[in-house]
Design an enzyme around this catalytic site. Structure first.
Site, PDB file in Angstrom:
ATOM      1  CB  SER A 130      -0.966   0.000   1.188  1.00 23.73           C
ATOM      2  OG  SER A 130      -0.286  -0.269   2.392  1.00 23.73           O
ATOM      3  CG  HIS A 188      -1.346   3.758   4.012  1.00 26.88           C
ATOM      4  ND1 HIS A 188      -2.614   3.556   4.517  1.00 26.88           N
ATOM      5  CD2 HIS A 188      -0.904   2.517   3.658  1.00 26.88           C
ATOM      6  CE1 HIS A 188      -2.926   2.275   4.468  1.00 26.88           C
ATOM      7  NE2 HIS A 188      -1.897   1.626   3.950  1.00 26.88           N
TER       8      HIS A 188
END
Length: 338
Positions: A264, A315
């Protein structure tokens, strides 16, 4: 187009109107001039938001057309030539993209982007390896060995592919212990591990939709650099964030850990690049729809404050890396052929 005014000088109306148009282009105000059929030349401005500014310049010009600040023909020519070159580059980029893409378009959340891709070895490779390793390691929920005292294959594989061996970390408290011992593959392999089917599916779908267009547009080598730098910066953020015990309860979604897994961070790097690059380069041929930008940013915030056990540092770090790439990498690097 809005009419700004007409220059009515009987001897040199056309020359004066063009001089004013040259001045406006140095102010980044797009304009055009044409004859009114009665000896005058009319000035038109394209951008509605710049009309008042253009009218003010028009009035100043009529009051003093020989002011040195209006004598900018060389600078105006340079700007026009630069825009012509940029437009050619944009058209060439779009031509290359069109030639390499099928005619069908993607569907769903990224419907404004090209769909199925060809010749995207990095993207497909990351997806394939992630699927194989995620299943092989039991999605971080490894089955134990049926033989008491022995470690199952899934447990061994997961421990060997994590950033640090869990046992060694418990003994030393050093997140970099395994890497210092020469197991440098651990820097990269957590990217391919995932916690469950949803985690894997979300990351791989997003990676394919964002990564396939970028790899096709800029080539595998440059795309690989963007992908890996985004992942590595994300991993670094996750490693160096403070532990949960050092944060208030409401901020523990920003806690660090050496056991983060998943792609991610890399996905958010690709998103950050595609989000910001069109703002830096007006001719960039790809755009992410605003609703999808809000979706990605909203999911980031929700993960921080609404879900536990998410590597939000990855992230954030990946997003920062992608945005930095978009802002700092020159056009010539992205457009040069491999």
């Amino acid at each position: 187009m809005r009419r700004i005014g007409t220059v009515n000088d009987p001897d040199k109306a056309q020359e004066l109107a063009k001089r004013l148009a040259d001045y406006l282009i140095t102010l980044s105000i797009e304009s055009s001039v044409d004859s009114d059929g009665q000896g005058g030349w009319t000035l038109w401005v394209r951008d509605e938001e710049r009309v008042d500014e253009a009218k003010q310049a028009f009035a100043e010009f009529l009051a003093s057309p020989d002011d040195p600040k209006f004598k900018v023909s060389s600078e105006a020519s340079r700007i026009r030539d630069q825009r012509i070159a940029e437009n050619r580059r944009r058209l060439e980029t779009q031509r290359k993209l069109k030639m390499s893409m099928p005619k069908t378009r993607g569907v769903g959340a990224m419907s404004s982007m090209p769909g199925r891709q060809q010749a995207i070895p990095v993207t497909l490779g990351v997806v394939l390896i992630s699927v194989i390793l995620s299943f092989s390691t039991g999605f971080a929920r490894q089955n134990t060995s049926e033989i008491p005292g022995q470690i199952s294959f899934e447990e061994k594989a997961y421990d060997k592919l994590s950033f640090v061996d869990p046992g060694e970390y418990i003994q030393t408290g050093d997140a970099f212990h395994s890497v210092r011992e020469g197991e440098v593959w651990r820097i990269f392999t957590p990217m391919f591990l995932h916690g469950d089917m949803f985690h894997l599916a979300f990351n791989m779908i997003a990676l394919f939709m964002l990564g396939s267009v970028l790899e096709r547009l800029h080539g595998s080598k440059k795309y690989f650099v963007l992908l890996m730098v985004s992942y590595l910066v994300g991993m670094a953020f996750q490693l160096f964030l403070p532990p949960p015990s050092a944060l208030p309860v409401w901020a523990r979604g920003l806690a660090g850990s050496p056991f983060s897994i998943g792609a991610s961070g890399a996905v958010y790097g690709l998103f950050g690049f595609l989000w910001i690059r069109p703002m830096i380069d007006s001719f960039y041929p790809l755009r992410i729809p605003p609703r999808n930008v809000m979706l990605m940013l909203g999911w980031l915030v929700f993960c921080i404050f609404g879900i536990s056990g998410i590597a939000n540092g990855a992230h954030i770090g990946g997003l920062i890396a992608g945005v930095a790439f978009a802002m700092l990498i020159p056009n010539r690097f992205l457009s040069d052929s491999e």
